[in-house]
Design a protein around this motif. Structure first.
Motif, PDB file in Angstrom:
ATOM      1  N   ALA A  19      12.053  36.821 -24.662  1.00  0.00           N
ATOM      2  CA  ALA A  19      11.462  37.710 -23.656  1.00  0.00           C
ATOM      3  C   ALA A  19      11.639  37.152 -22.256  1.00  0.00           C
ATOM      4  CB  ALA A  19       9.985  37.939 -23.964  1.00  0.00           C
ATOM      5  N   LYS A  20      11.514  35.852 -22.110  1.00  0.00           N
ATOM      6  CA  LYS A  20      11.689  35.231 -20.794  1.00  0.00           C
ATOM      7  C   LYS A  20      13.121  35.393 -20.297  1.00  0.00           C
ATOM      8  CE  LYS A  20       8.014  31.770 -21.248  1.00  0.00           C
ATOM      9  NZ  LYS A  20       7.705  30.329 -21.343  1.00  0.00           N
ATOM     10  N   LYS A  21      14.064  35.509 -21.226  1.00  0.00           N
ATOM     11  CA  LYS A  21      15.466  35.699 -20.853  1.00  0.00           C
ATOM     12  C   LYS A  21      15.828  37.179 -20.722  1.00  0.00           C
ATOM     13  CE  LYS A  21      17.062  33.198 -24.318  1.00  0.00           C
ATOM     14  NZ  LYS A  21      18.018  32.473 -25.201  1.00  0.00           N
ATOM     15  N   GLY A  22      14.823  38.064 -20.903  1.00  0.00           N
ATOM     16  CA  GLY A  22      15.080  39.497 -20.796  1.00  0.00           C
ATOM     17  C   GLY A  22      15.764  40.090 -22.001  1.00  0.00           C
ATOM     18  N   GLU A  23      15.732  39.375 -23.126  1.00  0.00           N
ATOM     19  CA  GLU A  23      16.400  39.844 -24.329  1.00  0.00           C
ATOM     20  C   GLU A  23      15.421  40.384 -25.378  1.00  0.00           C
ATOM     21  OE1 GLU A  23      20.317  36.939 -24.142  1.00  0.00           O
ATOM     22  OE2 GLU A  23      18.645  36.388 -25.445  1.00  0.00           O
ATOM     23  N   ALA A  24      14.176  40.501 -24.983  1.00  0.00           N
ATOM     24  CA  ALA A  24      13.162  41.051 -25.883  1.00  0.00           C
ATOM     25  C   ALA A  24      11.949  41.461 -25.074  1.00  0.00           C
ATOM     26  CB  ALA A  24      12.762  40.035 -26.950  1.00  0.00           C
ATOM     27  N   ASP A  25      11.194  42.375 -25.640  1.00  0.00           N
ATOM     28  CA  ASP A  25       9.873  42.714 -25.128  1.00  0.00           C
ATOM     29  C   ASP A  25       8.946  42.487 -26.313  1.00  0.00           C
ATOM     30  OD1 ASP A  25       8.134  43.491 -23.178  1.00  0.00           O
ATOM     31  OD2 ASP A  25       9.167  45.370 -22.735  1.00  0.00           O
ATOM     32  N   CYS A  26       7.860  41.751 -26.128  1.00  0.00           N
ATOM     33  CA  CYS A  26       7.071  41.412 -27.302  1.00  0.00           C
ATOM     34  C   CYS A  26       5.590  41.299 -26.978  1.00  0.00           C
ATOM     35  CB  CYS A  26       7.575  40.137 -27.965  1.00  0.00           C
ATOM     36  SG  CYS A  26       7.659  38.700 -26.888  1.00  0.00           S
ATOM     37  N   TRP A  27       4.805  41.422 -28.043  1.00  0.00           N
ATOM     38  CA  TRP A  27       3.351  41.287 -27.972  1.00  0.00           C
ATOM     39  C   TRP A  27       2.880  40.539 -29.196  1.00  0.00           C
ATOM     40  CZ3 TRP A  27      -0.102  42.866 -31.717  1.00  0.00           C
ATOM     41  CH2 TRP A  27      -1.456  42.825 -31.393  1.00  0.00           C
ATOM     42  N   PHE A  28       2.000  39.563 -28.974  1.00  0.00           N
ATOM     43  CA  PHE A  28       1.334  38.853 -30.059  1.00  0.00           C
ATOM     44  C   PHE A  28      -0.146  38.816 -29.746  1.00  0.00           C
ATOM     45  CE2 PHE A  28       5.668  37.239 -30.160  1.00  0.00           C
ATOM     46  CZ  PHE A  28       5.971  37.365 -31.502  1.00  0.00           C
ATOM     47  N   GLY A  29      -0.948  39.100 -30.716  1.00  0.00           N
ATOM     48  CA  GLY A  29      -2.382  39.123 -30.495  1.00  0.00           C
ATOM     49  C   GLY A  29      -3.122  39.334 -31.793  1.00  0.00           C
ATOM     50  N   HIS A  30      -4.307  39.927 -31.693  1.00  0.00           N
ATOM     51  CA  HIS A  30      -5.146  40.149 -32.850  1.00  0.00           C
ATOM     52  C   HIS A  30      -5.567  41.615 -32.923  1.00  0.00           C
ATOM     53  CE1 HIS A  30      -5.447  35.778 -32.914  1.00  0.00           C
ATOM     54  NE2 HIS A  30      -5.987  35.874 -34.123  1.00  0.00           N
ATOM     55  N   ILE A  31      -5.763  42.092 -34.153  1.00  0.00           N
ATOM     56  CA  ILE A  31      -6.403  43.380 -34.355  1.00  0.00           C
ATOM     57  C   ILE A  31      -7.704  43.118 -35.112  1.00  0.00           C
ATOM     58  CG2 ILE A  31      -4.224  44.619 -34.344  1.00  0.00           C
ATOM     59  CD1 ILE A  31      -4.410  44.884 -37.365  1.00  0.00           C
ATOM     60  N   SER A  32      -8.616  44.078 -35.071  1.00  0.00           N
ATOM     61  CA  SER A  32      -9.945  43.863 -35.640  1.00  0.00           C
ATOM     62  C   SER A  32      -9.953  44.209 -37.124  1.00  0.00           C
ATOM     63  CB  SER A  32     -10.988  44.699 -34.900  1.00  0.00           C
ATOM     64  OG  SER A  32     -10.649  46.074 -34.935  1.00  0.00           O
ATOM     65  N   GLN A  33      -9.229  43.397 -37.895  1.00  0.00           N
ATOM     66  CA  GLN A  33      -9.226  43.563 -39.347  1.00  0.00           C
ATOM     67  C   GLN A  33      -9.225  42.204 -40.012  1.00  0.00           C
ATOM     68  OE1 GLN A  33      -5.685  45.714 -40.661  1.00  0.00           O
ATOM     69  NE2 GLN A  33      -4.658  43.849 -41.261  1.00  0.00           N
ATOM     70  N   GLN A  34      -9.737  42.161 -41.225  1.00  0.00           N
ATOM     71  CA  GLN A  34      -9.733  40.951 -42.041  1.00  0.00           C
ATOM     72  C   GLN A  34      -9.452  41.363 -43.479  1.00  0.00           C
ATOM     73  OE1 GLN A  34     -11.939  39.664 -44.614  1.00  0.00           O
ATOM     74  NE2 GLN A  34     -10.747  37.760 -44.652  1.00  0.00           N
ATOM     75  N   PRO A  35      -8.450  40.732 -44.130  1.00  0.00           N
ATOM     76  CA  PRO A  35      -7.547  39.726 -43.587  1.00  0.00           C
ATOM     77  C   PRO A  35      -6.433  40.365 -42.769  1.00  0.00           C
ATOM     78  CG  PRO A  35      -6.997  40.167 -45.870  1.00  0.00           C
ATOM     79  CD  PRO A  35      -8.232  40.979 -45.572  1.00  0.00           C
ATOM     80  N   GLY A  36      -5.742  39.538 -42.018  1.00  0.00           N
ATOM     81  CA  GLY A  36      -4.592  40.024 -41.261  1.00  0.00           C
ATOM     82  C   GLY A  36      -4.872  40.272 -39.805  1.00  0.00           C
ATOM     83  N   GLY A  37      -5.713  39.436 -39.170  1.00  0.00           N
ATOM     84  CA  GLY A  37      -5.995  39.621 -37.750  1.00  0.00           C
ATOM     85  C   GLY A  37      -4.810  39.378 -36.846  1.00  0.00           C
ATOM     86  N   PRO A  38      -4.105  38.230 -36.970  1.00  0.00           N
ATOM     87  CA  PRO A  38      -2.959  37.970 -36.088  1.00  0.00           C
ATOM     88  C   PRO A  38      -1.815  38.934 -36.379  1.00  0.00           C
ATOM     89  CG  PRO A  38      -3.747  35.950 -37.136  1.00  0.00           C
ATOM     90  CD  PRO A  38      -4.409  37.086 -37.841  1.00  0.00           C
ATOM     91  N   GLN A  39      -1.228  39.492 -35.345  1.00  0.00           N
ATOM     92  CA  GLN A  39      -0.126  40.436 -35.503  1.00  0.00           C
ATOM     93  C   GLN A  39       0.859  40.264 -34.361  1.00  0.00           C
ATOM     94  OE1 GLN A  39       0.263  42.499 -38.107  1.00  0.00           O
ATOM     95  NE2 GLN A  39      -1.742  42.078 -39.039  1.00  0.00           N
ATOM     96  N   GLY A  40       2.047  40.806 -34.542  1.00  0.00           N
ATOM     97  CA  GLY A  40       3.034  40.789 -33.479  1.00  0.00           C
ATOM     98  C   GLY A  40       4.007  41.945 -33.627  1.00  0.00           C
ATOM     99  N   VAL A  41       4.483  42.455 -32.510  1.00  0.00           N
ATOM    100  CA  VAL A  41       5.503  43.497 -32.535  1.00  0.00           C
ATOM    101  C   VAL A  41       6.398  43.304 -31.326  1.00  0.00           C
ATOM    102  CG1 VAL A  41       3.981  45.146 -31.370  1.00  0.00           C
ATOM    103  CG2 VAL A  41       5.946  45.984 -32.658  1.00  0.00           C
ATOM    104  N   SER A  42       7.688  43.441 -31.538  1.00  0.00           N
ATOM    105  CA  SER A  42       8.670  43.171 -30.480  1.00  0.00           C
ATOM    106  C   SER A  42       9.804  44.185 -30.552  1.00  0.00           C
ATOM    107  CB  SER A  42       9.257  41.761 -30.629  1.00  0.00           C
ATOM    108  OG  SER A  42       8.248  40.783 -30.781  1.00  0.00           O
TER     109      SER A  42
END
Length: 444
Positions: free
Chosen positions: A295-318
């Protein structure tokens, strides 16, 4: 390839602590922007289980001609109702017959199932209801040409399949969006259709691993684990009829993973990348580190964070932009149950909406079967593994019950193997026996 201004996904990547439903909608929105796949034509023989991309109407009546429903004798309307019931037998009319038949009073013809009803004839008497008159019969019970046969009175139209009786030309045969089954294929083949336009399913690259994961064939070393995620995820995709999947194992080297992504993107031309693990807040989160570097090189757009679910809080999409084709990347947590929950609750919902998989991805309501009060987590939707049972109330009404199996931990995969659904517990809500719950069936 650098992302252009109109390709900016910042408004889709800005949210945190969304509900599972909101996250499924976000994944759908991102895939809809970059993941369109043009439908393609496939031979009808290869179309079983695929999703039709256009409606198909009948070009022909079916049957396309009046034909016999039985092996028997064909009569004219007058002879069918005549008081005199003995007839002279004419020549055979087999299936596929294309000749002409003279209409003669008190003459009948042996006709086989599916054979065309000749012009001027209108009823069929099954051979088993016939009686020979001073004549021998063959092994099938028919009298030879020139012989005599006695037949009962019948109404005109008896045992005659009329043209268009099943399908009229112009009738809608199959709607767009239909998952083609065996009967659909039979109907289409009966119209002379040899190929159909169906939605193409995505080619998927799956990345699992990390330094702690070792090859399955090796004896397990101290501090290592075997890879459960690759077979789990490829199995989930296959259950949704996504079978063009390449699974790759990676280490914790982010720079190495960047190179693998670039090479594999060019080699496999994936429509979608799915990763498991490496997205939390640790020092060696290979997926997160590699994609943020791109992403820093302009070759991706991405997000990493959490959603309000258990199990499986950490998520990412790019969205990768390493080639001319933009490639969506869905990054799942590393614990197998977290992968299972996120795939079932969010990923397959998005894939079904965008790639027209034709799977059932909506919840149903059931009664919770429990001996104890069950309470949901504060501020998080919790998904517990469970099984369903269909029963009946005293009045005969059907009732679906769901029972929780095993603990809530994201590493407890065995309980999931004995389950057929996820039981959704709303944040902070208490559930007692027979309370209504939403369930999500696991992919078969």
């Amino acid at each position: 390839m650098m992302l252009s201004a109109e390709d900016n996904f910042s408004e889709l990547f800005s949210a945190h602590n969304e509900s599972p439903q909101q996250y499924a909608q976000r994944l759908t929105a991102i895939l809809q922007r970059v993941a369109f796949l043009a439908p393609h034509r496939v031979p009808l023989a290869d179309a079983l289980g695929q999703v039709l991309a256009e409606p198909i109407d009948a070009a022909l009546d079916s049957p396309s001609f009046d034909n016999s429903q039985m092996d028997g004798y064909v009569l004219t309307a007058a002879d069918a109702l005549s008081d005199a019931r003995e007839f002279t037998v004419g020549h055979d009319i087999p299936a596929g017959f294309q000749g002409s038949v003279d209409v003669c009073a008190r003459a009948v013809h042996p006709i086989m199932t599916g054979a065309p009803i000749p012009q001027g004839f209108s009823a069929v008497v099954p051979v088993e209801r016939s009686q020979a008159v001073d004549s021998e019969v063959d092994a099938q019970g028919f009298v030879a040409e020139g012989g005599r046969v006695r037949l009962p009175e019948v109404e005109p139209g008896t045992f005659v399949r009329t043209a268009g009786e099943d399908i009229r030309r112009g009738t809608r045969l199959v709607d767009a969006g239909t998952v083609l089954g065996a009967v659909h294929l039979g109907v289409l083949a009966g119209q002379g259709i040899g190929e159909v336009l169906v939605h193409r399913r995505p080619r998927v690259l799956v990345y699992t691993g990390g330094e702690e994961v070792q090859a399955d064939s090796d004896s397990l070393q101290a501090g290592k684990i075997y890879d459960a995620n690759a077979p789990l995820l490829t199995g989930l995709l296959a259950a949704d009829k996504i079978t063009e999947v390449t699974a790759r194992r990676i280490t914790d080297d982010a720079e190495e993973f960047q190179g693998i992504l670039a090479t594999d993107s060019a080699t496999y031309s994936p429509d979608l990348v799915v990763t498991c693990g490496g997205i939390s807040a640790g020092r060696y989160e290979v997926v997160r580190n590699a994609l943020n570097a791109l992403a820093k090189k302009g070759e991706a757009d991405c997000w990493f964070g959490h959603i309000s679910q258990q199990p499986g809080g950490p998520q990412g999409v790019s969205v990768l932009s390493l080639t001319e084709q933009r490639i969506p990347v869905i990054s799942l947590p590393g614990n197998p149950v977290s992968t299972l929950v996120t795939y079932t609750r969010a990923v397959r919902v998005a894939l079904n909406a965008v790639y027209f998989l034709g799977v059932t991805d909506q919840p149903v309501t059931a009664q919770l079967s429990t001996t104890d009060t069950v309470k949901g987590l504060d501020a998080k939707t919790q998904f517990r593994r469970g099984t369903t049972t269909m029963g009946f109330l005293p009045d005969g009404a059907a009732v679906l019950t769901a029972e929780i199996k095993g603990g809530a931990g994201s590493h407890l995969l065995h309980a999931a193997s004995e389950s057929n659904c996820l039981i959704e517990l709303e944040p902070g809500r208490e559930y007692k026996n027979k309370d209504a719950v939403r369930i999500w069936y696991l992919p078969d």
